[in-house]
Design a protein around this motif. Structure first.
Motif, PDB file in Angstrom:
ATOM      1  N   TRP A  85       0.925  -1.156  -0.004  1.00  0.00           N
ATOM      2  CA  TRP A  85      -0.017   0.078   0.086  1.00  0.00           C
ATOM      3  C   TRP A  85       0.839   1.248  -0.208  1.00  0.00           C
ATOM      4  O   TRP A  85       1.281   1.731   1.020  1.00  0.00           O
ATOM      5  CB  TRP A  85      -0.892  -0.168   0.955  1.00  0.00           C
ATOM      6  CG  TRP A  85      -2.142   0.991   1.225  1.00  0.00           C
ATOM      7  CD1 TRP A  85      -2.069   1.973   1.624  1.00  0.00           C
ATOM      8  CD2 TRP A  85      -3.179   1.155   0.364  1.00  0.00           C
ATOM      9  NE1 TRP A  85      -3.077   2.902   1.524  1.00  0.00           N
ATOM     10  CE2 TRP A  85      -3.959   2.351   0.612  1.00  0.00           C
ATOM     11  CE3 TRP A  85      -3.886   0.311  -0.987  1.00  0.00           C
ATOM     12  CZ2 TRP A  85      -5.009   2.542  -0.081  1.00  0.00           C
ATOM     13  CZ3 TRP A  85      -4.706   0.509  -1.473  1.00  0.00           C
ATOM     14  CH2 TRP A  85      -5.312   1.828  -1.018  1.00  0.00           C
ATOM     15  N   ASP A 142      -5.527   0.861 -10.471  1.00  0.00           N
ATOM     16  CA  ASP A 142      -4.676   0.604  -9.441  1.00  0.00           C
ATOM     17  C   ASP A 142      -3.297   1.012  -9.776  1.00  0.00           C
ATOM     18  O   ASP A 142      -2.862   0.638 -10.802  1.00  0.00           O
ATOM     19  CB  ASP A 142      -4.879  -0.619  -8.739  1.00  0.00           C
ATOM     20  CG  ASP A 142      -4.244  -1.875  -9.615  1.00  0.00           C
ATOM     21  OD1 ASP A 142      -3.182  -2.096  -9.437  1.00  0.00           O
ATOM     22  OD2 ASP A 142      -4.850  -2.359 -10.568  1.00  0.00           O
ATOM     23  N   ALA A 270     -14.874  -2.198  -2.365  1.00  0.00           N
ATOM     24  CA  ALA A 270     -13.400  -1.942  -2.188  1.00  0.00           C
ATOM     25  C   ALA A 270     -12.685  -0.794  -2.819  1.00  0.00           C
ATOM     26  O   ALA A 270     -12.005  -0.010  -2.394  1.00  0.00           O
ATOM     27  CB  ALA A 270     -12.604  -3.309  -2.968  1.00  0.00           C
ATOM     28  N   THR A 271     -13.670  -0.465  -3.856  1.00  0.00           N
ATOM     29  CA  THR A 271     -13.325   0.920  -4.466  1.00  0.00           C
ATOM     30  C   THR A 271     -13.324   2.219  -3.627  1.00  0.00           C
ATOM     31  O   THR A 271     -12.578   3.016  -3.444  1.00  0.00           O
ATOM     32  CB  THR A 271     -14.172   0.975  -5.817  1.00  0.00           C
ATOM     33  OG1 THR A 271     -14.066  -0.005  -6.683  1.00  0.00           O
ATOM     34  CG2 THR A 271     -13.727   2.296  -6.457  1.00  0.00           C
ATOM     35  N   GLU A 274     -10.496   2.213  -0.850  1.00  0.00           N
ATOM     36  CA  GLU A 274      -9.546   2.627  -1.425  1.00  0.00           C
ATOM     37  C   GLU A 274      -9.448   4.107  -1.277  1.00  0.00           C
ATOM     38  O   GLU A 274      -8.521   4.688  -1.070  1.00  0.00           O
ATOM     39  CB  GLU A 274      -9.122   2.029  -2.706  1.00  0.00           C
ATOM     40  CG  GLU A 274      -8.667   0.517  -2.861  1.00  0.00           C
ATOM     41  CD  GLU A 274      -7.871   0.048  -3.821  1.00  0.00           C
ATOM     42  OE1 GLU A 274      -7.529   1.113  -4.685  1.00  0.00           O
ATOM     43  OE2 GLU A 274      -8.004  -1.006  -4.147  1.00  0.00           O
ATOM     44  N   TRP A 275     -10.628   4.701  -1.786  1.00  0.00           N
ATOM     45  CA  TRP A 275     -10.660   6.285  -1.710  1.00  0.00           C
ATOM     46  C   TRP A 275     -10.504   6.742  -0.392  1.00  0.00           C
ATOM     47  O   TRP A 275      -9.877   7.695  -0.382  1.00  0.00           O
ATOM     48  CB  TRP A 275     -11.837   6.633  -2.522  1.00  0.00           C
ATOM     49  CG  TRP A 275     -12.065   8.078  -2.460  1.00  0.00           C
ATOM     50  CD1 TRP A 275     -11.551   9.036  -3.368  1.00  0.00           C
ATOM     51  CD2 TRP A 275     -12.759   8.925  -1.748  1.00  0.00           C
ATOM     52  NE1 TRP A 275     -11.986  10.384  -3.214  1.00  0.00           N
ATOM     53  CE2 TRP A 275     -12.610  10.261  -2.247  1.00  0.00           C
ATOM     54  CE3 TRP A 275     -13.523   8.554  -0.454  1.00  0.00           C
ATOM     55  CZ2 TRP A 275     -13.505  11.137  -1.530  1.00  0.00           C
ATOM     56  CZ3 TRP A 275     -14.262   9.655   0.057  1.00  0.00           C
ATOM     57  CH2 TRP A 275     -14.065  11.154  -0.199  1.00  0.00           C
ATOM     58  N   ASN A 278      -7.061   6.496   0.727  1.00  0.00           N
ATOM     59  CA  ASN A 278      -6.024   7.460   0.192  1.00  0.00           C
ATOM     60  C   ASN A 278      -6.241   8.925   0.711  1.00  0.00           C
ATOM     61  O   ASN A 278      -5.526   9.625   1.003  1.00  0.00           O
ATOM     62  CB  ASN A 278      -6.186   7.083  -1.416  1.00  0.00           C
ATOM     63  CG  ASN A 278      -5.468   6.124  -2.065  1.00  0.00           C
ATOM     64  OD1 ASN A 278      -4.650   5.726  -1.447  1.00  0.00           O
ATOM     65  ND2 ASN A 278      -5.875   5.533  -2.974  1.00  0.00           N
ATOM     66  N   LYS A 285      -2.812  -1.282   3.939  1.00  0.00           N
ATOM     67  CA  LYS A 285      -3.847  -1.572   3.144  1.00  0.00           C
ATOM     68  C   LYS A 285      -5.168  -1.916   3.525  1.00  0.00           C
ATOM     69  O   LYS A 285      -5.538  -2.332   4.604  1.00  0.00           O
ATOM     70  CB  LYS A 285      -3.389  -2.961   2.219  1.00  0.00           C
ATOM     71  CG  LYS A 285      -4.158  -3.133   0.920  1.00  0.00           C
ATOM     72  CD  LYS A 285      -3.756  -4.630   0.459  1.00  0.00           C
ATOM     73  CE  LYS A 285      -2.068  -4.612   0.073  1.00  0.00           C
ATOM     74  NZ  LYS A 285      -1.843  -5.870  -0.719  1.00  0.00           N
ATOM     75  N   PRO A 286      -6.330  -1.560   2.880  1.00  0.00           N
ATOM     76  CA  PRO A 286      -7.626  -1.700   3.456  1.00  0.00           C
ATOM     77  C   PRO A 286      -8.285  -3.303   3.180  1.00  0.00           C
ATOM     78  O   PRO A 286      -7.263  -4.082   2.445  1.00  0.00           O
ATOM     79  CB  PRO A 286      -8.680  -1.076   2.394  1.00  0.00           C
ATOM     80  CG  PRO A 286      -7.792  -0.405   1.212  1.00  0.00           C
ATOM     81  CD  PRO A 286      -6.483  -0.604   1.421  1.00  0.00           C
ATOM     82  N   THR A 289      -9.284  -4.927  -1.686  1.00  0.00           N
ATOM     83  CA  THR A 289      -8.904  -3.577  -2.620  1.00  0.00           C
ATOM     84  C   THR A 289      -9.499  -4.074  -3.980  1.00  0.00           C
ATOM     85  O   THR A 289     -10.017  -5.284  -4.487  1.00  0.00           O
ATOM     86  CB  THR A 289      -7.399  -3.762  -3.045  1.00  0.00           C
ATOM     87  OG1 THR A 289      -6.873  -5.191  -3.415  1.00  0.00           O
ATOM     88  CG2 THR A 289      -6.486  -3.543  -1.596  1.00  0.00           C
ATOM     89  N   GLN A 290      -9.637  -3.103  -4.968  1.00  0.00           N
ATOM     90  CA  GLN A 290      -9.940  -3.097  -6.353  1.00  0.00           C
ATOM     91  C   GLN A 290      -9.405  -4.463  -7.036  1.00  0.00           C
ATOM     92  O   GLN A 290      -9.996  -5.141  -7.762  1.00  0.00           O
ATOM     93  CB  GLN A 290     -10.147  -1.966  -6.964  1.00  0.00           C
ATOM     94  CG  GLN A 290     -10.993  -1.834  -8.217  1.00  0.00           C
ATOM     95  CD  GLN A 290     -10.764  -0.351  -8.769  1.00  0.00           C
ATOM     96  OE1 GLN A 290      -9.708  -0.042  -9.411  1.00  0.00           O
ATOM     97  NE2 GLN A 290     -12.018   0.505  -8.650  1.00  0.00           N
TER      98      GLN A 290
END
Length: 354
Positions: A85, A142, A270-271, A274-275, A278, A285-286, A289-290
């Motif tokens: 990440w 990604d 997951a999208t 991540e947003w 970030n 890391k979430p 993930t996408q």
């Protein structure tokens, strides 16, 4: 396969990784003189014990590469950032700028052949058909996929005006003994009874056993047809998600997953995650993930017809056999052994200070 009779000086980047370790074994069996480019902070004890020459340097620092490429005839560029990440800028520094630095240093040193490691993710995931080398590069958003596609395009541009024989390989997701990133995590989940299936589970997973990937790299390095080309290197008889997890569960004494989660909500969740991570500058890391959702939840197949036709490439290890071999490592406590590659993924980047 063309056989270059004289012993060659071969440089490998990413030598401490899963693929590098298996490739070194094959090259040593051929009698090659192997040099590894290793980060200043990276533990190279295992390489030194195997008789590999270690040169310290960093592909993100072009000024450090001269000693690594000196007197080299063949380069395998395996090093890359993946599975961590870190921001897009860091991925770009390693996967794009680093590749360009090494390629140009190799040109200056008059290296004979350069084998660049791309990725199957450059096409984008989830198309559900056999992707070929003629398909456009449409990576998902990604950092890994975006920068591997950018580097693939870059090397293809550079090779147009280069005298150095250049080959681009686009391997599938490889696994085998020592693989903590993919196989180890999957095995641990089913061992703990926490395995789950995204969607129906009838989607193909883009996996290939590591020694078959090595075979592709050797063909890229020595075959007369290889220069100037890009090749998919993978197993074109993939297992489905359900088949893969069931086989791993059986091999490690785990539980076959029966819980199915709907794919699209996981993907969109997951999208969003991540947003959020970030935006909040969270440095881990979430939970989903996408890229992970796409890799395991969508249908991914890749054609190896070109490599089969032009290089004679043919996968030799079935995925079920490969799972049994990797499971032997896992069952012997492989995940408890210290990782030699994790440090390099989290290392400070020389180029970042510029």
């Amino acid at each position: 396969m063309e056989d270059w009779r004289n012993i060659m000086k071969v440089l490998i980047t990413g030598a401490t990784g899963l693929l590098g370790g298996h490739l070194i074994k094959e090259l040593q069996d051929r009698g090659e003189d192997i040099r590894a480019l290793v980060l200043p902070v990276e533990n190279a004890d295992s390489l030194l014990k195997r008789g590999v020459e270690v040169v310290r340097g960093d592909i993100t620092d072009a000024s450090s590469l001269g000693p690594a490429v000196k007197d080299v005839e063949l380069i395998f560029h395996l090093a890359g950032m993946m599975g961590v990440w870190r921001p897009l800028a860091d991925y770009r520094l390693v996967n794009v700028s680093g590749s360009e630095n090494l390629y140009k240093a190799a040109q200056k040193a008059k290296v004979r052949r350069f084998v660049h490691t791309s990725s199957h993710t450059i096409y984008g995931l989830g198309y559900g058909r056999f992707m070929t080398e003629n398909d456009p590069l449409r990576p998902d958003p990604d950092p890994y996929s975006l920068t591997k596609a950018e580097a693939d395009r870059l090397i293809r541009r550079l090779m147009l005006t280069s005298d150095m024989e250049t080959v681009i390989l686009r391997p599938g997701t490889f696994f085998g003994p020592g693989d903590r990133l993919h196989f180890g995590r999957m095995a641990q989940k089913v061992k703990d009874g926490k395995g789950l299936i995204l969607g129906r589970g009838d989607n193909a997973l883009p996996f290939c056993y590591v020694t078959d990937i090595v075979q592709g790299f050797l063909l890229a390095a020595y075959h007369k047809n290889a220069p100037g080309n890009a090749y998919n290197i993978t197993n074109d008889r993939p297992l489905t998600q359900q088949e893969m997890f069931d086989a791993i569960a059986d091999a490690v004494g785990g539980v076959r997953p029966t819980l199915h989660l709907p794919y699209l909500p996981i993907f969109y969740g997951a999208t969003v995650a991540e947003w959020v991570f970030n935006t909040a500058h969270v440095n881990f890391k979430p939970p989903a993930t996408q890229l992970g959702a796409l890799m395991f939840g969508s249908d991914n197949k890749h054609s190896i017809a070109k490599a089969r036709r032009e290089l004679g490439f043919e996968p030799k290890v079935s995925l079920r056999e490969g799972i049994k071999l990797a499971a032997e490592w896992f069952n012997a406590g492989g995940m408890d052994q210290p990782s030699v590659t994790e440090a390099s993924q989290h290392a400070p980047l020389a180029g970042a200070s510029r």
